[in-house]
Scaffold this motif. Structure first.
Motif, PDB file in Angstrom:
ATOM      1  N   LEU A 113       4.550   9.737  -8.087  1.00 21.31           N
ATOM      2  CA  LEU A 113       4.211   9.461  -9.409  1.00 21.31           C
ATOM      3  C   LEU A 113       4.350   8.145  -9.614  1.00 21.31           C
ATOM      4  O   LEU A 113       3.557   7.427 -10.277  1.00 21.31           O
ATOM      5  N   SER A 114       5.670   7.332  -9.318  1.00 20.65           N
ATOM      6  CA  SER A 114       5.745   6.142  -9.577  1.00 20.65           C
ATOM      7  C   SER A 114       4.833   5.020  -8.743  1.00 20.65           C
ATOM      8  O   SER A 114       4.360   4.396  -9.299  1.00 20.65           O
ATOM      9  N   ILE A 115       4.606   5.528  -7.512  1.00 24.81           N
ATOM     10  CA  ILE A 115       3.644   4.827  -6.538  1.00 24.81           C
ATOM     11  C   ILE A 115       2.235   4.816  -7.047  1.00 24.81           C
ATOM     12  O   ILE A 115       1.464   3.889  -7.140  1.00 24.81           O
ATOM     13  N   ASP A 116       1.862   5.914  -7.539  1.00 23.61           N
ATOM     14  CA  ASP A 116       0.503   6.193  -8.186  1.00 23.61           C
ATOM     15  C   ASP A 116       0.273   5.155  -9.157  1.00 23.61           C
ATOM     16  O   ASP A 116      -0.867   4.905  -9.477  1.00 23.61           O
ATOM     17  N   SER A 117       1.301   4.853 -10.164  1.00 30.36           N
ATOM     18  CA  SER A 117       1.271   4.405 -11.280  1.00 30.36           C
ATOM     19  C   SER A 117       1.083   2.629 -10.891  1.00 30.36           C
ATOM     20  O   SER A 117       0.881   1.641 -11.735  1.00 30.36           O
ATOM     21  N   VAL A 118       1.478   2.372  -9.878  1.00 29.59           N
ATOM     22  CA  VAL A 118       1.368   0.936  -9.255  1.00 29.59           C
ATOM     23  C   VAL A 118      -0.099   0.620  -9.233  1.00 29.59           C
ATOM     24  O   VAL A 118      -0.856   1.085  -8.399  1.00 29.59           O
ATOM     25  N   ASP A 119      -0.369  -0.720  -9.762  1.00 31.60           N
ATOM     26  CA  ASP A 119      -1.776  -1.260  -9.588  1.00 31.60           C
ATOM     27  C   ASP A 119      -2.101  -1.736  -8.310  1.00 31.60           C
ATOM     28  O   ASP A 119      -1.423  -2.607  -7.762  1.00 31.60           O
ATOM     29  N   ARG A 120      -2.840  -1.112  -7.821  1.00 32.97           N
ATOM     30  CA  ARG A 120      -3.245  -1.256  -6.163  1.00 32.97           C
ATOM     31  C   ARG A 120      -4.167  -2.893  -6.299  1.00 32.97           C
ATOM     32  O   ARG A 120      -3.976  -3.430  -5.134  1.00 32.97           O
ATOM     33  N   ARG A 121      -4.543  -3.374  -7.410  1.00 33.34           N
ATOM     34  CA  ARG A 121      -5.116  -4.740  -7.146  1.00 33.34           C
ATOM     35  C   ARG A 121      -3.790  -5.653  -6.769  1.00 33.34           C
ATOM     36  O   ARG A 121      -4.219  -6.723  -6.073  1.00 33.34           O
ATOM     37  N   LEU A 122      -2.645  -5.427  -7.324  1.00 30.88           N
ATOM     38  CA  LEU A 122      -1.505  -6.167  -6.728  1.00 30.88           C
ATOM     39  C   LEU A 122      -1.205  -6.520  -5.342  1.00 30.88           C
ATOM     40  O   LEU A 122      -1.144  -7.358  -4.749  1.00 30.88           O
ATOM     41  N   GLU A 123      -1.246  -5.106  -4.860  1.00 33.79           N
ATOM     42  CA  GLU A 123      -1.398  -4.884  -3.191  1.00 33.79           C
ATOM     43  C   GLU A 123      -2.467  -5.469  -2.545  1.00 33.79           C
ATOM     44  O   GLU A 123      -1.994  -6.252  -1.460  1.00 33.79           O
ATOM     45  N   GLN A 124      -3.715  -5.156  -3.026  1.00 35.73           N
ATOM     46  CA  GLN A 124      -4.837  -5.778  -2.464  1.00 35.73           C
ATOM     47  C   GLN A 124      -4.754  -7.531  -2.407  1.00 35.73           C
ATOM     48  O   GLN A 124      -5.025  -7.905  -1.475  1.00 35.73           O
ATOM     49  N   ALA A 125      -4.389  -8.027  -3.447  1.00 36.51           N
ATOM     50  CA  ALA A 125      -4.287  -9.347  -3.709  1.00 36.51           C
ATOM     51  C   ALA A 125      -3.071  -9.983  -2.722  1.00 36.51           C
ATOM     52  O   ALA A 125      -3.418 -11.239  -2.131  1.00 36.51           O
ATOM     53  N   ALA A 126      -1.854  -9.568  -2.704  1.00 35.74           N
ATOM     54  CA  ALA A 126      -1.032 -10.013  -1.614  1.00 35.74           C
ATOM     55  C   ALA A 126      -1.515  -9.757  -0.222  1.00 35.74           C
ATOM     56  O   ALA A 126      -1.205 -10.444   0.652  1.00 35.74           O
ATOM     57  N   ALA A 127      -2.515  -8.571  -0.016  1.00 33.25           N
ATOM     58  CA  ALA A 127      -2.753  -8.623   1.351  1.00 33.25           C
ATOM     59  C   ALA A 127      -3.863  -9.715   1.867  1.00 33.25           C
ATOM     60  O   ALA A 127      -4.073 -10.141   2.887  1.00 33.25           O
ATOM     61  N   THR A 128      -4.844 -10.091   0.794  1.00 31.86           N
ATOM     62  CA  THR A 128      -5.857 -11.091   0.901  1.00 31.86           C
ATOM     63  C   THR A 128      -4.875 -12.638   1.232  1.00 31.86           C
ATOM     64  O   THR A 128      -5.712 -13.224   1.844  1.00 31.86           O
ATOM     65  N   LEU A 129      -3.822 -12.629   0.646  1.00 29.17           N
ATOM     66  CA  LEU A 129      -3.322 -13.818   0.814  1.00 29.17           C
ATOM     67  C   LEU A 129      -2.376 -13.847   2.160  1.00 29.17           C
ATOM     68  O   LEU A 129      -1.692 -14.771   2.333  1.00 29.17           O
ATOM     69  N   GLY A 130      -2.789 -12.872   2.935  1.00 24.55           N
ATOM     70  CA  GLY A 130      -2.081 -12.845   4.218  1.00 24.55           C
ATOM     71  C   GLY A 130      -0.931 -12.260   4.527  1.00 24.55           C
ATOM     72  O   GLY A 130      -0.428 -12.177   5.609  1.00 24.55           O
ATOM     73  N   ALA A 131      -0.391 -11.344   3.483  1.00 27.19           N
ATOM     74  CA  ALA A 131       0.713 -10.606   3.578  1.00 27.19           C
ATOM     75  C   ALA A 131       0.370  -9.280   4.486  1.00 27.19           C
ATOM     76  O   ALA A 131      -0.647  -8.703   4.224  1.00 27.19           O
ATOM     77  N   SER A 132       1.478  -8.807   5.453  1.00 28.87           N
ATOM     78  CA  SER A 132       1.097  -7.790   6.039  1.00 28.87           C
ATOM     79  C   SER A 132       1.686  -6.405   5.288  1.00 28.87           C
ATOM     80  O   SER A 132       2.002  -6.682   3.952  1.00 28.87           O
ATOM     81  N   SER A 133       1.104  -5.207   5.640  1.00 30.45           N
ATOM     82  CA  SER A 133       1.184  -4.333   4.756  1.00 30.45           C
ATOM     83  C   SER A 133       2.579  -3.628   4.781  1.00 30.45           C
ATOM     84  O   SER A 133       3.005  -3.209   3.694  1.00 30.45           O
TER      85      SER A 133
END
Length: 230
Positions: A113-133
């Motif tokens: 439930l805690s992971i579900d509440s995390v905004d995926r756009r934050l993860e996607q933004a980090a990924a577009t900047l070159g961060a690995s999964s």
């Protein structure tokens, strides 16, 4: 009002079993919570149901299944005994395993439930900047789900303290080895004249559970404030 050596052993063993159970559950709970929240795969519904099965099964059934699978003659237990000399049945390690199994759904659900509440756009933004999964998980996702991990840990700890049926079936009621607070209370209740000892352990169990839940709420709120989440 003082605890006897018999009662003291039960309290210490309960704390030991619950602590080891949550230590093992934290990485497992995080992994399963992330898997169920972020991934789509064949059998996801079955895995989700299997994880939550201990919540609806009678505890005695859970203990029996553990005995069949992890006992000395069990499917996995016999292999562990033969190759690594590891035994779970009828010792405190088995009590840890039984507690971990029944507490796993609470841990996984809180983290998911805690992971579900995390905004995926934050993860996607980090990924577009070159961060690995992996880096995205440890730098973005994990810090944001700390409140959920804390809540799951405390709930699992409290549930482990109160585990009775699965522990009784899998590792029996052996004083000083597998006799936790619920098992000691059961022994006292079955013995005429020992109601006072059962009452003392009941009070201790309630106090420990309440403190665990209050600490969970305090840590979660404190972490949310530090993360800037209201």
């Amino acid at each position: 009002m003082y605890l006897t050596e018999y009662e003291y052993q039960a309290v210490v063993l309960s704390l030991k079993v619950a602590s080891y159970a949550v230590i093992w559950l934290i990485p497992i709970g995080v992994a399963l919570g992330w898997l169920l929240s972020r991934k789509k795969f064949i059998g996801k519904g079955f895995l989700d149901s299997a994880i939550h099965l201990p919540l609806v099964l009678p505890p005695v059934v859970v203990g029996y299944l553990l005995l069949v699978v992890m006992g000395r003659k069990g499917v996995i237990g016999e292999w562990l005994l033969t190759h690594f000399n590891i035994v779970f049945s009828f010792n405190w390690k088995g009590a840890v395993l039984a507690s971990a199994v029944v507490a796993l759904p609470l841990m996984v659900r809180s983290i998911r439930l805690s992971i579900d509440s995390v905004d995926r756009r934050l993860e996607q933004a980090a990924a577009t900047l070159g961060a690995s999964s992996v880096k995205v998980f440890f730098t973005i996702t994990l810090p944001l789900i700390v409140p959920g991990i804390i809540t799951g840990t405390m709930l699992a700890f409290a549930r482990s303290l109160g585990e009775f049926g699965a522990t009784m079936t899998f590792v029996s009621n052996i004083p000083g080895e597998t006799q936790t607070i619920p098992l000691a209370m059961y022994s006292f209740i079955q013995t005429p004249g020992d109601e006072a000892q059962a009452a003392r352990l009941c009070v201790i169990s309630i106090v420990i559970a309440l403190v665990s839940l209050m600490l969970s709420d305090w840590f979660a709120k404190r972490t949310q404030r530090r993360l800037g989440v209201r």
